[in-house]
Write an enzyme that holds these catalytic residues in place. Structure first.
Site, PDB file in Angstrom:
ATOM      1  N   LYS A 289       0.829  -1.205   0.000  1.00  0.00           N
ATOM      2  CA  LYS A 289       0.000   0.000   0.000  1.00  0.00           C
ATOM      3  C   LYS A 289       0.874   1.270   0.000  1.00  0.00           C
ATOM      4  O   LYS A 289       2.087   1.189   0.216  1.00  0.00           O
ATOM      5  CB  LYS A 289      -0.934  -0.040   1.214  1.00  0.00           C
ATOM      6  CG  LYS A 289      -1.945  -1.197   1.177  1.00  0.00           C
ATOM      7  CD  LYS A 289      -2.901  -1.118   2.360  1.00  0.00           C
ATOM      8  CE  LYS A 289      -3.889  -2.274   2.349  1.00  0.00           C
ATOM      9  NZ  LYS A 289      -4.855  -2.172   3.470  1.00  0.00           N
TER      10      LYS A 289
ATOM     11  N   TYR B  31     -12.239  -2.790  -3.598  1.00  0.00           N
ATOM     12  CA  TYR B  31     -12.868  -2.846  -2.273  1.00  0.00           C
ATOM     13  C   TYR B  31     -14.391  -2.824  -2.379  1.00  0.00           C
ATOM     14  O   TYR B  31     -15.052  -2.196  -1.545  1.00  0.00           O
ATOM     15  CB  TYR B  31     -12.361  -1.690  -1.412  1.00  0.00           C
ATOM     16  CG  TYR B  31     -10.935  -1.857  -0.921  1.00  0.00           C
ATOM     17  CD1 TYR B  31     -10.590  -2.936  -0.103  1.00  0.00           C
ATOM     18  CD2 TYR B  31      -9.945  -0.930  -1.244  1.00  0.00           C
ATOM     19  CE1 TYR B  31      -9.272  -3.085   0.366  1.00  0.00           C
ATOM     20  CE2 TYR B  31      -8.633  -1.069  -0.765  1.00  0.00           C
ATOM     21  CZ  TYR B  31      -8.318  -2.152   0.039  1.00  0.00           C
ATOM     22  OH  TYR B  31      -7.027  -2.298   0.513  1.00  0.00           O
TER      23      TYR B  31
ATOM     24  N   ASN C  87      -1.868  -0.077   7.080  1.00  0.00           N
ATOM     25  CA  ASN C  87      -1.351  -1.380   7.510  1.00  0.00           C
ATOM     26  C   ASN C  87      -0.517  -2.064   6.437  1.00  0.00           C
ATOM     27  O   ASN C  87      -0.429  -3.289   6.386  1.00  0.00           O
ATOM     28  CB  ASN C  87      -2.503  -2.251   8.013  1.00  0.00           C
ATOM     29  CG  ASN C  87      -3.623  -2.356   6.976  1.00  0.00           C
ATOM     30  OD1 ASN C  87      -3.437  -1.990   5.822  1.00  0.00           O
ATOM     31  ND2 ASN C  87      -4.760  -2.887   7.384  1.00  0.00           N
TER      32      ASN C  87
ATOM     33  N   HIS D   5      -2.010  -5.400   1.442  1.00  0.00           N
ATOM     34  CA  HIS D   5      -3.279  -6.094   1.229  1.00  0.00           C
ATOM     35  C   HIS D   5      -2.992  -7.516   0.787  1.00  0.00           C
ATOM     36  O   HIS D   5      -2.064  -7.753   0.020  1.00  0.00           O
ATOM     37  CB  HIS D   5      -4.098  -5.399   0.130  1.00  0.00           C
ATOM     38  CG  HIS D   5      -5.264  -6.236  -0.335  1.00  0.00           C
ATOM     39  ND1 HIS D   5      -6.456  -6.275   0.345  1.00  0.00           N
ATOM     40  CD2 HIS D   5      -5.388  -7.118  -1.370  1.00  0.00           C
ATOM     41  CE1 HIS D   5      -7.275  -7.121  -0.268  1.00  0.00           C
ATOM     42  NE2 HIS D   5      -6.645  -7.651  -1.313  1.00  0.00           N
TER      43      HIS D   5
ATOM     44  N   GLU E 271      -9.726 -10.402  -7.581  1.00  0.00           N
ATOM     45  CA  GLU E 271      -8.812  -9.273  -7.407  1.00  0.00           C
ATOM     46  C   GLU E 271      -7.643  -9.332  -8.392  1.00  0.00           C
ATOM     47  O   GLU E 271      -7.166  -8.297  -8.867  1.00  0.00           O
ATOM     48  CB  GLU E 271      -8.291  -9.245  -5.967  1.00  0.00           C
ATOM     49  CG  GLU E 271      -9.388  -8.893  -4.961  1.00  0.00           C
ATOM     50  CD  GLU E 271      -8.957  -9.067  -3.508  1.00  0.00           C
ATOM     51  OE1 GLU E 271      -7.767  -9.391  -3.253  1.00  0.00           O
ATOM     52  OE2 GLU E 271      -9.804  -8.886  -2.613  1.00  0.00           O
TER      53      GLU E 271
HETATM   54  P1  IDP Z   1      -7.910  -6.574   5.750  1.00  0.00           P
HETATM   55  O1  IDP Z   1      -7.023  -5.703   4.884  1.00  0.00           O
HETATM   56  O2  IDP Z   1      -7.169  -7.058   6.975  1.00  0.00           O
HETATM   57  O3  IDP Z   1      -8.574  -7.680   4.976  1.00  0.00           O
HETATM   58  P2  IDP Z   1     -10.514  -5.255   5.770  1.00  0.00           P
HETATM   59  O4  IDP Z   1     -11.457  -5.338   6.911  1.00  0.00           O
HETATM   60  O5  IDP Z   1     -10.841  -6.026   4.530  1.00  0.00           O
HETATM   61  O6  IDP Z   1      -9.058  -5.632   6.337  1.00  0.00           O
HETATM   62  O7  IDP Z   1     -10.378  -3.699   5.409  1.00  0.00           O
HETATM   63  C1  IDP Z   1      -9.733  -3.273   4.223  1.00  0.00           C
HETATM   64  C2  IDP Z   1      -8.803  -2.140   4.556  1.00  0.00           C
HETATM   65  O8  IDP Z   1      -9.560  -0.991   4.948  1.00  0.00           O
HETATM   66  C3  IDP Z   1      -7.857  -2.398   5.743  1.00  0.00           C
HETATM   67  O9  IDP Z   1      -6.712  -3.124   5.380  1.00  0.00           O
HETATM   68  C4  IDP Z   1      -7.542  -0.991   6.197  1.00  0.00           C
HETATM   69  O10 IDP Z   1      -6.530  -0.389   5.374  1.00  0.00           O
HETATM   70  C5  IDP Z   1      -8.865  -0.270   5.972  1.00  0.00           C
HETATM   71  N1  IDP Z   1      -9.734  -0.287   7.154  1.00  0.00           N
HETATM   72  C6  IDP Z   1     -10.362  -1.353   7.715  1.00  0.00           C
HETATM   73  N2  IDP Z   1     -11.116  -0.991   8.774  1.00  0.00           N
HETATM   74  C7  IDP Z   1     -10.974   0.343   8.885  1.00  0.00           C
HETATM   75  C8  IDP Z   1     -11.522   1.322   9.789  1.00  0.00           C
HETATM   76  O11 IDP Z   1     -12.312   1.010  10.674  1.00  0.00           O
HETATM   77  N3  IDP Z   1     -11.106   2.607   9.588  1.00  0.00           N
HETATM   78  C9  IDP Z   1     -10.262   2.978   8.600  1.00  0.00           C
HETATM   79  N4  IDP Z   1      -9.736   2.086   7.718  1.00  0.00           N
HETATM   80  C10 IDP Z   1     -10.084   0.796   7.864  1.00  0.00           C
HETATM   81 MG    MG Z   2     -10.044  -7.620   3.464  1.00  0.00          MG
END
Ligand code: IDP
Ligand code: MG
Length: 154
Positions: free
Chosen positions: A9, A49, A112, A115, A126
């Site tokens: 990312k 997404y 984080n 992905h 994807e």
């Molecule tokens: P993942 O990447 O661990 O699968 P997901 O729940 O699919 O997590 O969420 C996609 C991405 O959206 C996350 O990696 C993060 O960058 C962002 N994200 C997830 N939850 C939140 C939130 O509550 N606030 C802001 N960004 C979030």
């Molecule tokens: Mg996810």
């Protein structure tokens, strides 16, 4: 053999962690079969997404993922989807255990670093969002026979 879609990312690129993250994947024994740098547009973000578009945090996620270049990678190996989720760790870096990428390099829920597809079906979808079929490269490596046994390589 399973394939999964990985993104380094914008925070990973800005923090010059791309090489470190790629090394983690290679060290695990995963084979790289596709890789490109690109800028995620709003349209691409919404396709990637799709499951999150209507969620309250989506505007922030869109702003983040479109804020700078990313590197998209397709990695191949036995159980590649679950293996990469394990290497990456849970969503929130502040809670991700040490030894995982998010646990070792981050402390944010949003920023984080990486992905990874969360199911084989999601991976298939994807990969098609980011790569044309001819951009994926199938090949054998001489190391393959030492990375896992023949009966596991499927
Ligand atoms: P993942 O990447 O661990 O699968 P997901 O729940 O699919 O997590 O969420 C996609 C991405 O959206 C996350 O990696 C993060 O960058 C962002 N994200 C997830 N939850 C939140 C939130 O509550 N606030 C802001 N960004 C979030
Ligand atoms: Mg996810």
């Amino acid at each position: 053999m399973e394939r999964t879609l990985i993104l380094f990312k914008p925070d990973a690129i800005q923090r010059r962690l791309a090489g470190t993250l790629l090394t983690r994947l290679e060290n695990k024994g995963l084979k790289l079969v596709g890789m490109k740098m690109l800028r995620v547009t709003k349209e691409l973000s919404a396709r990637h997404y799709a499951e999150h578009v209507s969620k309250p945090f989506y505007p922030l996620l869109e702003e983040f993922i479109t804020s700078g270049p990313v590197i998209a990678v397709v990695a191949e190996g036995p159980q590649a989807v679950a293996v990469v989720r394990g290497i990456m760790g849970p969503t929130n870096g502040a809670q991700a255990p040490p030894g995982t990428i998010r646990g070792d390099f981050g402390l944010s829920r949003q920023m984080n670093l990486m992905h990874g597809s969360d199911s084989v079906e999601a991976a298939k979808r994807e990969i098609e969002v980011y790569f044309r079929p001819e951009e994926l490269v199938g090949y054998e490596t001489t190391l393959s026979g030492w990375v896992c046994a023949a009966d596991e390589a499927k």
